[in-house]
Each structure stands twice: as structure tokens, then as C-alpha cells.
Design an enzyme around this catalytic site. Structure first.
Site, short mmCIF file in Angstrom:
data_model
loop_
_atom_site.label_atom_id
_atom_site.label_comp_id
_atom_site.label_asym_id
_atom_site.label_seq_id
_atom_site.Cartn_x
_atom_site.Cartn_y
_atom_site.Cartn_z
N SER A 151 0.84 -1.20 0.00
CA SER A 151 0.00 0.00 0.00
C SER A 151 0.88 1.24 0.00
O SER A 151 2.01 1.22 0.50
CB SER A 151 -0.90 0.02 1.23
OG SER A 151 -1.56 1.27 1.37
N TYR A 166 -0.61 -1.15 10.69
CA TYR A 166 -0.86 -1.54 9.30
C TYR A 166 0.13 -0.84 8.37
O TYR A 166 0.72 -1.46 7.47
CB TYR A 166 -2.29 -1.21 8.89
CG TYR A 166 -2.63 -1.64 7.48
CD1 TYR A 166 -3.01 -2.95 7.21
CD2 TYR A 166 -2.55 -0.74 6.42
CE1 TYR A 166 -3.32 -3.35 5.92
CE2 TYR A 166 -2.85 -1.14 5.12
CZ TYR A 166 -3.24 -2.43 4.87
OH TYR A 166 -3.53 -2.83 3.59
N LYS A 181 3.06 -2.59 5.93
CA LYS A 181 3.18 -2.39 4.48
C LYS A 181 4.60 -1.99 4.09
O LYS A 181 5.08 -2.33 3.01
CB LYS A 181 2.17 -1.35 4.01
CG LYS A 181 0.72 -1.77 4.18
CD LYS A 181 0.35 -2.99 3.35
CE LYS A 181 0.39 -4.29 4.12
NZ LYS A 181 0.05 -5.46 3.29
#
Length: 366
Positions: free
Chosen positions: A191, A228, A232
Site C-alpha cells: 500500500s 498496518y 506495508k
């Protein structure tokens, strides 16, 4: 714990880096500009006779990508999912919407290393070819919760198990390349929010980065709110490191950023966050299907010059650049430390990882 399809991230203007250069070129305005770009049509390829495997494919972006793969008529399409009932429902839906009848459900729980090992053992014994592996399963968790293996859940599912599965399946992909004269692809779904990682400099400068990130002491609510994003960044470092060690190999490894996409599972966010997210979706979000196209491009697109996809960061169906930190000299030091620590961890879990490294990988060129 909220389990979400890959591509979601807590997009927040408060997600600012504490490590010099971590944000790089990707700030808020870059995010807005990227989100408003038109998404190219889905890439297409002839997958006749080939095997495609997608993790987390029972929902979200991965399921949409799986539908696109199904329409390309692969010999085998393996949906790797944690939940049997949801996986079976996904296959039924896939059959109904595409007419494809050769999808297979394989169960794997990325929060259990033993499940990943068993899954890899099964595929190894199956003896089939593996042309495309899309690793697109992930979790978002805002509080510290260890797995049965003793690791913080997001770190294990999004990073360590992803790496373990990729390394264990690598021999099958290399065998496929040799037997069928092809260039199998390993796609890691990451991401753009890797640019917003807030891993402390003292951690990145230390000798046990993963162990520190996974410790209860480090995983305060504030740190978990950014976990998160951190995971990534670790994904980017993993596929870059693996690509460098596959020099001369027919295997193409890359990472893909689907962008900010609509997700039904994100409706289980806390009320305040859900309200903000609904507004953001209306203004900025890509559809789930558009996000799935990005995964497909990384897996089959760019066939006119596949070498450009080696180690590439792909965004909006084109080769782009990861953050300045992720591709810079300071990041390279961190990347190599993470690789060494990861191998130390994974070889204790599954000694066959070391065999894969010794047999198929080489030292990166300085």
C-alpha cells in the site's frame, strides 16, 4: 480484531513519519492526485494450462482479482482462505458470476505458522505447477493481541507468514519456470501508506527489529494505530530483498499498491471512523473491482517488457516508485537487517526455508 481485504489503510493526516526520509515523495497531495487518476482497463492474458493462487481471495479486492483471473481460463485457480464456509461461498459466487468451474478452495490460517507449513507441504506434494502467486491476505488490528505462536497478530499475518509462504512455494515456481519456459510471478500486495510508517528510528537502527515490533512493550495503543502502515513498509522491504536475491532467476517478484478502495468489511470500524470513512469513500475511493485490477496488472500486465516489473512497485497499472526511504541507502541497510532476522525466525519455524535460500537464492549485488 477487524479483518479487512488488502488495500485498506487508515489514511490519516496524522500518519506522519518519525524516521528521517520515511515519508519521501508520498504526501497528502500525492495521495489525492493518485486517487483521482482514471484506473486503466483490466490487463488480460491467456492463462490456459496455468495455475493461479490468490491468498485472501474469498472477499474484497482479491476476490475481484480472482474473478478477472477466472475469465482468463486458467487450468487451476486456487483460492487460499482462512474460513471454509466463506471460501465455499466465494467459489459459488465466482462460478455464478464468471462460469468458471475449476476453482479450488485451500485452507490456510496465516495467524498460525503450522497452518502455513501444512499448506506449503500440501502444495509441494501436489506436484503441480505454480505460475502466479498473489499474496493478498492481511489484517488490521488496533490493539495488541498475540497469536498462539507468540507474535503480534498483524506482524505475523501481514509479514512473517507472507514471507514463509512465499519462500516455501518458491521451488514450485522455479520448477514451473524450468519445465514450461515461463516467467512465474509473485505479487505482494502492499500500500502507499508504507510511506506513512512511524517505526521509531531507534528500532530500525537496532539489531532485532521484528522482535521489538512484536513485543508487548512496544505495541502501545499509539503504535498499534499505525501498525498496518508499518506492516506495508515491511512488505516492500521483503519483496525488494527477495527480488535482489533472485538475480538471474526467471521468477518475477513485485509489489502492488491497489490504492484506497471501497470495502464492506471496513463498515465494522468504530462509529466515528466509519462516518469519516463513508465520506472519504464517496469522494475518493476506487471501487473494489478497480482495486482488483491493480492486482491483476501486477500478475499478468506489462508482458511487452517483463524485466521492468522485477522488484517493481506498481501503482495505477504502471511501474512507480516506493518511498524515498524504502529505495534509498538508509532503507537498504534496514532491508538487509530485516531479511537476516526474518530468515533466522523462519528457519526455526520451518528448517526447509534454509534449504530454499541455499538452493535458489544468491547474495545481493552490493
Amino acid at each position: 480484531m477487524v479483518r479487512l481485504p488488502q488495500g485498506y489503510a487508515p489514511y490519516s493526516t496524522s500518519s506522519l513519519p518519525t524516521h528521517p526520509g520515511l515519508m519521501g515523495k508520498f504526501g497528502l497531495w500525492t495521495f489525492l492526485r493518485e486517487q483521482l487518476k482514471a484506473v486503466p482497463p483490466v490487463a488480460e492474458a491467456d492463462l490456459k494450462g496455468k495455475t493461479v493462487m490468490v491468498t485472501g481471495a474469498n472477499t474484497g479486492l482479491a476476490f475481484e482479482a480472482t474473478k478477472h483471473f477466472a475469465r482468463m481460463n486458467p487450468a487451476r485457480l486456487i483460492i487460499a482462505a482462512r474460513n471454509k464456509a466463506k471460501g465455499e461461498a466465494a467459489i459459488a459466487k465466482l462460478q455464478n458470476e464468471t462460469g468458471y468451474q475449476s476453482a479450488e478452495l485451500w485452507i490456510v490460517d496465516l495467524s498460525q505458522f503450522s497452518s502455513v507449513v501444512s499448506f506449503a507441504d500440501r502444495f509441494e506434494q501436489d506436484g503441480g505447477r505454480l505460475d502466479i502467486l498473489v499474496e493478498s491476505a492481511a489484517v488490521i488490528q488496533h490493539t495488541y493481541q498475540p497469536t498462539a505462536d507468540g507474535w503480534e497478530t498483524t506482524l505475523q499475518v501481514n509479514c512473517l507468514s507472507l514471507a514463509l509462504l512465499a519462500l516455501r512455494l518458491l521451488p514450485s515456481m522455479i520448477r514451473t519456470a524450468e519445465e514450461y519456459n515461463t516467467h512465474p510471478r509473485l505479487v505482494v500486495v502492499t500500500s502507499e501508506v508504507h510511506s506513512w510508517s512511524k517505526i521509531d528510528k531507534r528500532v530500525l537502527d537496532g539489531d532485532e527489529i521484528l522482535k521489538t515490533l512484536g513485543s508487548k512493550e512496544y505495541c502501545t495503543p499509539a503504535k498499534m494505530a499505525e501498525r498496518y502502515n508499518d506492516s506495508k513498509l515491511l512488505n516492500v522491504f521483503f519483496y525488494q530483498a527477495l527480488n535482489e536475491r533472485l538475480a538471474g532467476s526467471p521468477i518475477i517478484v513485485n509489489g502492488v499498491n491497489p490504492g484506497y478502495c471501497i470495502s464492506e468489511l471496513r463498515r465494522s470500524l468504530p462509529p466515528v471512523y466509519a462516518a469519516v470513512d463513508r465520506v472519504m469513500e464517496k469522494i475518493l475511493a476506487r471501487t473494489t473491482e478497480e482495486g482488483g485490477r491493480q492486482l491483476v496488472y501486477a500478475a499478468v500486465g506489462g508482458a511487452e517488457d517483463e524485466d521492468k516489473l522485477r522488484g517493481a512497485y506498481i501503482s495505477t497499472a504502471r511501474v512507480a516508485e516506493a518511498s524515498d526511504f524504502a529505495i534509498g541507502p538508509e532503507g537498504k541497510v534496514v532491508q538487509n537487517k530485516l531479511w537476516d532476522e526474518m530468515l533466522e525466525i523462519l528457519t526455526k519455524i520451518d528448517p526447509r526455508v534454509q534449504h530454499v535460500v541455499d538452493t535458489y537464492l544468491s547474495a545481493p549485488v552490493p
